[in-house]
Design a protein around this motif. Structure first.
Motif, PDB file in Angstrom:
ATOM      1  N   ILE A   1       0.719  -1.341   0.068  1.00  0.00           N
ATOM      2  CA  ILE A   1       0.003   0.063  -0.090  1.00  0.00           C
ATOM      3  C   ILE A   1       0.929   1.153   0.019  1.00  0.00           C
ATOM      4  N   THR A   2       1.635   1.207   1.013  1.00  0.00           N
ATOM      5  CA  THR A   2       2.708   2.514   0.914  1.00  0.00           C
ATOM      6  C   THR A   2       3.327   2.785  -0.335  1.00  0.00           C
ATOM      7  N   LYS A   3       3.898   1.674  -0.982  1.00  0.00           N
ATOM      8  CA  LYS A   3       4.531   1.917  -2.350  1.00  0.00           C
ATOM      9  C   LYS A   3       3.509   2.427  -3.289  1.00  0.00           C
ATOM     10  N   GLU A   4       2.159   2.296  -3.238  1.00  0.00           N
ATOM     11  CA  GLU A   4       1.354   2.418  -4.300  1.00  0.00           C
ATOM     12  C   GLU A   4       1.066   3.982  -4.274  1.00  0.00           C
ATOM     13  N   LYS A   5       1.263   4.585  -2.815  1.00  0.00           N
ATOM     14  CA  LYS A   5       1.004   5.916  -2.485  1.00  0.00           C
ATOM     15  C   LYS A   5       2.098   7.092  -2.743  1.00  0.00           C
ATOM     16  N   LEU A   6       3.045   6.410  -2.740  1.00  0.00           N
ATOM     17  CA  LEU A   6       4.549   7.052  -2.714  1.00  0.00           C
ATOM     18  C   LEU A   6       4.701   7.306  -4.555  1.00  0.00           C
ATOM     19  N   ASP A   7       5.185   8.530  -4.649  1.00  0.00           N
ATOM     20  CA  ASP A   7       5.840   8.977  -5.986  1.00  0.00           C
ATOM     21  C   ASP A   7       6.924   8.252  -6.225  1.00  0.00           C
ATOM     22  N   ALA A   8       7.448   8.465  -7.488  1.00  0.00           N
ATOM     23  CA  ALA A   8       8.866   7.417  -7.974  1.00  0.00           C
ATOM     24  C   ALA A   8       9.974   7.666  -6.985  1.00  0.00           C
ATOM     25  N   ARG A   9       9.855   8.873  -6.561  1.00  0.00           N
ATOM     26  CA  ARG A   9      11.031   9.367  -5.758  1.00  0.00           C
ATOM     27  C   ARG A   9      10.749   9.522  -4.174  1.00  0.00           C
ATOM     28  N   GLY A  10       9.645   8.627  -3.862  1.00  0.00           N
ATOM     29  CA  GLY A  10       9.282   8.560  -2.666  1.00  0.00           C
ATOM     30  C   GLY A  10       9.824   7.526  -1.657  1.00  0.00           C
ATOM     31  N   SER A  11       9.844   7.704  -0.459  1.00  0.00           N
ATOM     32  CA  SER A  11      10.322   6.866   0.791  1.00  0.00           C
ATOM     33  C   SER A  11       9.443   6.718   1.847  1.00  0.00           C
ATOM     34  N   ILE A  12       9.485   5.512   2.387  1.00  0.00           N
ATOM     35  CA  ILE A  12       8.838   5.182   4.073  1.00  0.00           C
ATOM     36  C   ILE A  12      10.151   5.194   4.685  1.00  0.00           C
ATOM     37  N   ILE A  13       9.774   5.909   5.989  1.00  0.00           N
ATOM     38  CA  ILE A  13      10.649   5.766   7.150  1.00  0.00           C
ATOM     39  C   ILE A  13      10.129   5.335   8.214  1.00  0.00           C
ATOM     40  N   MET A  14      10.695   4.419   9.150  1.00  0.00           N
ATOM     41  CA  MET A  14      10.061   3.893  10.310  1.00  0.00           C
ATOM     42  C   MET A  14      10.838   4.071  11.313  1.00  0.00           C
ATOM     43  N   ASN A  15      10.155   4.457  12.241  1.00  0.00           N
ATOM     44  CA  ASN A  15      10.857   4.321  13.862  1.00  0.00           C
ATOM     45  C   ASN A  15      10.103   3.369  14.520  1.00  0.00           C
ATOM     46  N   LEU A  16      11.047   2.486  14.723  1.00  0.00           N
ATOM     47  CA  LEU A  16      10.890   1.276  15.559  1.00  0.00           C
ATOM     48  C   LEU A  16      11.723   1.201  16.666  1.00  0.00           C
TER      49      LEU A  16
END
Length: 250
Positions: A158-173
């Motif tokens: 889902i996150t990949k679908e919502k990000l543009d081509a240069r987009g990134s997901i950053i997670m604090n765990l």
């Protein structure tokens, strides 16, 4: 300690208090904390623009370094709104499960934006337009850690679908670092959807200590400057199992 508020919501007791010492530093601080001693955010009352904790400073650096012209960000987990407040000129949409957290952040921590939606972050993100965001930030915790449905292969798709081509997901765990089975599994699962990943950890005294772990996934190479990572250093997470919705191993 001066107690300012105590609220109950979503199986959490939430307290807001002022204190003259925080993690050994003397000063004047305002803190939002859950009943399990988990601090959700803190403000330096003598310097409100200062970002106290290392992980939001590191996330801010990763965002600015990898895409200086970013505009649109989706955040899961509000706390006191530290990152959204720092980037006041950018467009943020924030999902927060606990409406009490939102109310307290506005009343006691000066959060003034009207961009927080109360509800499950994954559900809210699912309804967003494709390619809508430059960054997705995951900073959501329960007393059992990051919710399982926010670390599964289905969620990362889902996150990949919502990000543009240069987009990134950053997670604090939160985890033990390189020898943590769950961190390895989250990293492996993220790598199924993103071509590039990097992982970072704060230092700790013992290998078994629980500490902040950050993982970023992108479809373009990821850069950073170590001096601006607020004490986080890069780590190599190993191969783990894939996490699927309903995975009982987590």
């Amino acid at each position: 300690m001066q107690l300012l508020a105590r609220e109950f919501g979503n199986n959490h007791e939430i307290t807001v208090y002022d204190t003259t010492e925080l993690y050994g530093e003397k000063g004047k601080f305002r803190v939002m904390q859950f009943s399990n001693q988990a601090i959700q955010g803190a403000l330096d009352l003598n310097n409100p623009d200062r970002i106290l904790f290392e992980y939001p400073r590191a996330i801010i650096h990763l965002m600015a370094f990898n895409n200086p012209t970013f505009e649109d960000v989706f955040v899961i987990g509000h706390g006191i709104g530290t990152i959204a407040s720092h980037f006041a000129e950018k467009r943020f949409k924030v999902a927060e499960l606990n409406e009490k957290v939102v109310a307290l952040s506005k009343q006691y921590f000066g959060y003034h934006k009207d961009n927080v939606i109360v509800g499950d972050g994954r559900h809210i993100l699912s309804s967003e337009a494709p390619l809508a965001y430059d960054y997705i930030i995951l900073d959501a915790f329960t007393d059992k850690g990051t919710p399982e449905h926010l670390t599964s292969k289905e969620f990362f798709k889902i996150t990949k679908e919502k990000l543009d081509a240069r987009g990134s997901i950053i997670m604090n765990l939160m985890g033990k670092g390189e020898n943590d089975t769950l961190m390895n599994a989250i990293h492996t699962t993220l790598s199924e959807e993103y071509a590039f990943t990097k992982s970072f950890s704060l230092q700790s005294e013992g290998a078994a200590d629980i500490k902040n772990i950050m993982i970023i996934g992108s479809n373009k190479p990821i850069g950073f400057q170590l001096r601006n990572m607020a004490g986080f250093t890069e780590i190599d997470l190993g191969q783990g199992h894939l996490i699927w919705d309903g995975d009982s191993r987590k």
